[in-house]
Design a protein around this motif. Structure first.
Motif, PDB file in Angstrom:
ATOM      1  N   GLU A 167       6.642 -33.126 114.513  1.00 33.08           N
ATOM      2  CA  GLU A 167       6.350 -34.552 114.625  1.00 33.08           C
ATOM      3  C   GLU A 167       5.252 -34.979 113.657  1.00 33.08           C
ATOM      4  N   ARG A 168       4.254 -34.110 113.418  1.00 32.70           N
ATOM      5  CA  ARG A 168       3.220 -34.436 112.432  1.00 32.70           C
ATOM      6  C   ARG A 168       3.837 -34.581 111.050  1.00 32.70           C
ATOM      7  N   LEU A 169       4.765 -33.690 110.721  1.00 31.49           N
ATOM      8  CA  LEU A 169       5.449 -33.796 109.433  1.00 31.49           C
ATOM      9  C   LEU A 169       6.243 -35.105 109.351  1.00 31.49           C
ATOM     10  N   ARG A 170       6.941 -35.439 110.424  1.00 27.93           N
ATOM     11  CA  ARG A 170       7.755 -36.665 110.435  1.00 27.93           C
ATOM     12  C   ARG A 170       6.901 -37.921 110.298  1.00 27.93           C
ATOM     13  N   ALA A 171       5.662 -37.855 110.724  1.00 27.41           N
ATOM     14  CA  ALA A 171       4.761 -39.001 110.585  1.00 27.41           C
ATOM     15  C   ALA A 171       4.339 -39.218 109.132  1.00 27.41           C
ATOM     16  N   GLN A 172       4.431 -38.175 108.292  1.00 29.09           N
ATOM     17  CA  GLN A 172       3.961 -38.262 106.909  1.00 29.09           C
ATOM     18  C   GLN A 172       5.082 -38.301 105.872  1.00 29.09           C
ATOM     19  N   PHE A 173       6.251 -37.787 106.222  1.00 29.69           N
ATOM     20  CA  PHE A 173       7.339 -37.635 105.249  1.00 29.69           C
ATOM     21  C   PHE A 173       8.572 -38.422 105.672  1.00 29.69           C
ATOM     22  N   ALA A 174       9.329 -38.883 104.689  1.00 19.58           N
ATOM     23  CA  ALA A 174      10.549 -39.642 104.954  1.00 19.58           C
ATOM     24  C   ALA A 174      11.657 -38.760 105.529  1.00 19.58           C
ATOM     25  N   GLU A 175      11.697 -37.514 105.121  1.00 19.58           N
ATOM     26  CA  GLU A 175      12.756 -36.593 105.548  1.00 19.58           C
ATOM     27  C   GLU A 175      12.137 -35.243 105.903  1.00 19.58           C
ATOM     28  N   VAL A 176      12.453 -34.737 107.074  1.00 16.95           N
ATOM     29  CA  VAL A 176      11.970 -33.422 107.500  1.00 16.95           C
ATOM     30  C   VAL A 176      13.158 -32.639 108.022  1.00 16.95           C
ATOM     31  N   ARG A 177      13.336 -31.440 107.486  1.00 16.27           N
ATOM     32  CA  ARG A 177      14.398 -30.550 107.954  1.00 16.27           C
ATOM     33  C   ARG A 177      13.755 -29.304 108.535  1.00 16.27           C
ATOM     34  N   GLU A 178      14.133 -28.952 109.728  1.00 17.92           N
ATOM     35  CA  GLU A 178      13.632 -27.754 110.418  1.00 17.92           C
ATOM     36  C   GLU A 178      14.776 -26.750 110.468  1.00 17.92           C
ATOM     37  N   VAL A 179      14.551 -25.566 109.893  1.00 16.27           N
ATOM     38  CA  VAL A 179      15.613 -24.573 109.787  1.00 16.27           C
ATOM     39  C   VAL A 179      15.210 -23.302 110.529  1.00 16.27           C
ATOM     40  N   PRO A 180      15.898 -22.962 111.628  1.00 18.10           N
ATOM     41  CA  PRO A 180      15.611 -21.698 112.309  1.00 18.10           C
ATOM     42  C   PRO A 180      16.162 -20.532 111.487  1.00 18.10           C
ATOM     43  N   VAL A 181      15.403 -19.446 111.455  1.00 15.96           N
ATOM     44  CA  VAL A 181      15.793 -18.253 110.703  1.00 15.96           C
ATOM     45  C   VAL A 181      15.810 -17.082 111.675  1.00 15.96           C
ATOM     46  N   GLU A 182      16.980 -16.538 111.911  1.00  8.87           N
ATOM     47  CA  GLU A 182      17.100 -15.403 112.829  1.00  8.87           C
ATOM     48  C   GLU A 182      16.325 -14.208 112.289  1.00  8.87           C
ATOM     49  N   VAL A 183      15.658 -13.513 113.177  1.00 10.16           N
ATOM     50  CA  VAL A 183      14.911 -12.302 112.851  1.00 10.16           C
ATOM     51  C   VAL A 183      15.401 -11.185 113.761  1.00 10.16           C
ATOM     52  N   PRO A 184      15.162  -9.917 113.391  1.00  9.79           N
ATOM     53  CA  PRO A 184      15.690  -8.806 114.190  1.00  9.79           C
ATOM     54  C   PRO A 184      15.243  -8.802 115.653  1.00  9.79           C
ATOM     55  N   ARG A 185      13.997  -9.227 115.887  1.00 10.62           N
ATOM     56  CA  ARG A 185      13.491  -9.234 117.272  1.00 10.62           C
ATOM     57  C   ARG A 185      12.787 -10.534 117.555  1.00 10.62           C
ATOM     58  N   GLY A 186      12.910 -11.015 118.773  1.00  7.14           N
ATOM     59  CA  GLY A 186      12.172 -12.196 119.198  1.00  7.14           C
ATOM     60  C   GLY A 186      12.843 -13.497 118.820  1.00  7.14           C
ATOM     61  N   GLU A 187      12.074 -14.562 119.002  1.00  6.90           N
ATOM     62  CA  GLU A 187      12.555 -15.905 118.696  1.00  6.90           C
ATOM     63  C   GLU A 187      12.711 -16.074 117.186  1.00  6.90           C
ATOM     64  N   PRO A 188      13.573 -16.996 116.769  1.00  8.10           N
ATOM     65  CA  PRO A 188      13.733 -17.216 115.325  1.00  8.10           C
ATOM     66  C   PRO A 188      12.447 -17.742 114.688  1.00  8.10           C
ATOM     67  N   ASP A 189      12.236 -17.364 113.422  1.00  7.64           N
ATOM     68  CA  ASP A 189      11.202 -17.987 112.605  1.00  7.64           C
ATOM     69  C   ASP A 189      11.682 -19.405 112.301  1.00  7.64           C
ATOM     70  N   VAL A 190      10.800 -20.220 111.739  1.00  3.69           N
ATOM     71  CA  VAL A 190      11.156 -21.594 111.384  1.00  3.69           C
ATOM     72  C   VAL A 190      10.672 -21.897 109.971  1.00  3.69           C
ATOM     73  N   LEU A 191      11.534 -22.541 109.200  1.00  8.04           N
ATOM     74  CA  LEU A 191      11.138 -23.105 107.909  1.00  8.04           C
ATOM     75  C   LEU A 191      11.237 -24.611 108.031  1.00  8.04           C
ATOM     76  N   TRP A 192      10.244 -25.291 107.469  1.00 10.01           N
ATOM     77  CA  TRP A 192      10.282 -26.747 107.398  1.00 10.01           C
ATOM     78  C   TRP A 192      10.334 -27.144 105.936  1.00 10.01           C
ATOM     79  N   PHE A 193      11.176 -28.124 105.637  1.00  7.82           N
ATOM     80  CA  PHE A 193      11.250 -28.718 104.316  1.00  7.82           C
ATOM     81  C   PHE A 193      11.031 -30.211 104.502  1.00  7.82           C
ATOM     82  N   ALA A 194       9.975 -30.731 103.901  1.00  7.31           N
ATOM     83  CA  ALA A 194       9.607 -32.131 104.058  1.00  7.31           C
ATOM     84  C   ALA A 194       9.616 -32.801 102.693  1.00  7.31           C
ATOM     85  N   ARG A 195      10.250 -33.964 102.621  1.00  6.43           N
ATOM     86  CA  ARG A 195      10.404 -34.670 101.341  1.00  6.43           C
ATOM     87  C   ARG A 195       9.917 -36.108 101.479  1.00  6.43           C
ATOM     88  N   ASN A 196       9.259 -36.572 100.422  1.00  8.73           N
ATOM     89  CA  ASN A 196       8.823 -37.984 100.374  1.00  8.73           C
ATOM     90  C   ASN A 196      10.020 -38.900 100.243  1.00  8.73           C
TER      91      ASN A 196
END
Length: 97
Positions: free
Chosen positions: A68-97
């Motif tokens: 939500e902080r990213l969405r307050a500053q950027f026009a477009e925010v994409r959140e991408v879950p990344v599966e990992v061998p153990r545990g919850e997925p990692d997350v990548l965020w890509f934010a664009r003006n």
């Protein structure tokens, strides 16, 4: 962090890749690093990017409040879950003006 952002500014701010030794917004290694994920920490790279520039960030866990902080500053925010061998997925965020 400042050094990376200054170098990007000198190249025109096409892409910012913030890479640090943190686990993510909800689980920082040191308390001082929480500033990377604060509203001001998100606003700084947003201000350095020219139109179409991208901020990319990684986390070892989902962080809805940070998204939500990213969405307050950027026009477009994409959140991408990344599966990992153990545990919850990692997350990548890509934010664009």
């Amino acid at each position: 962090m400042g050094e990376v952002l200054e170098k990007v500014r000198g190249r025109g701010g096409e892409l910012v890749l913030r890479r640090d030794g943190e686990n993510g917004p909800e689980w920082t290694v040191t308390a001082g690093n929480a500033q990377l994920y604060s509203p001001a920490g998100v606003a700084r790279p947003a201000g350095l990017l020219r139109p179409g520039g991208v901020l990319a960030m990684w986390s070892a866990d989902a962080a809805p409040a940070f998204t939500e902080r990213l969405r307050a500053q950027f026009a477009e925010v994409r959140e991408v879950p990344v599966e990992v061998p153990r545990g919850e997925p990692d997350v990548l965020w890509f934010a664009r003006n």
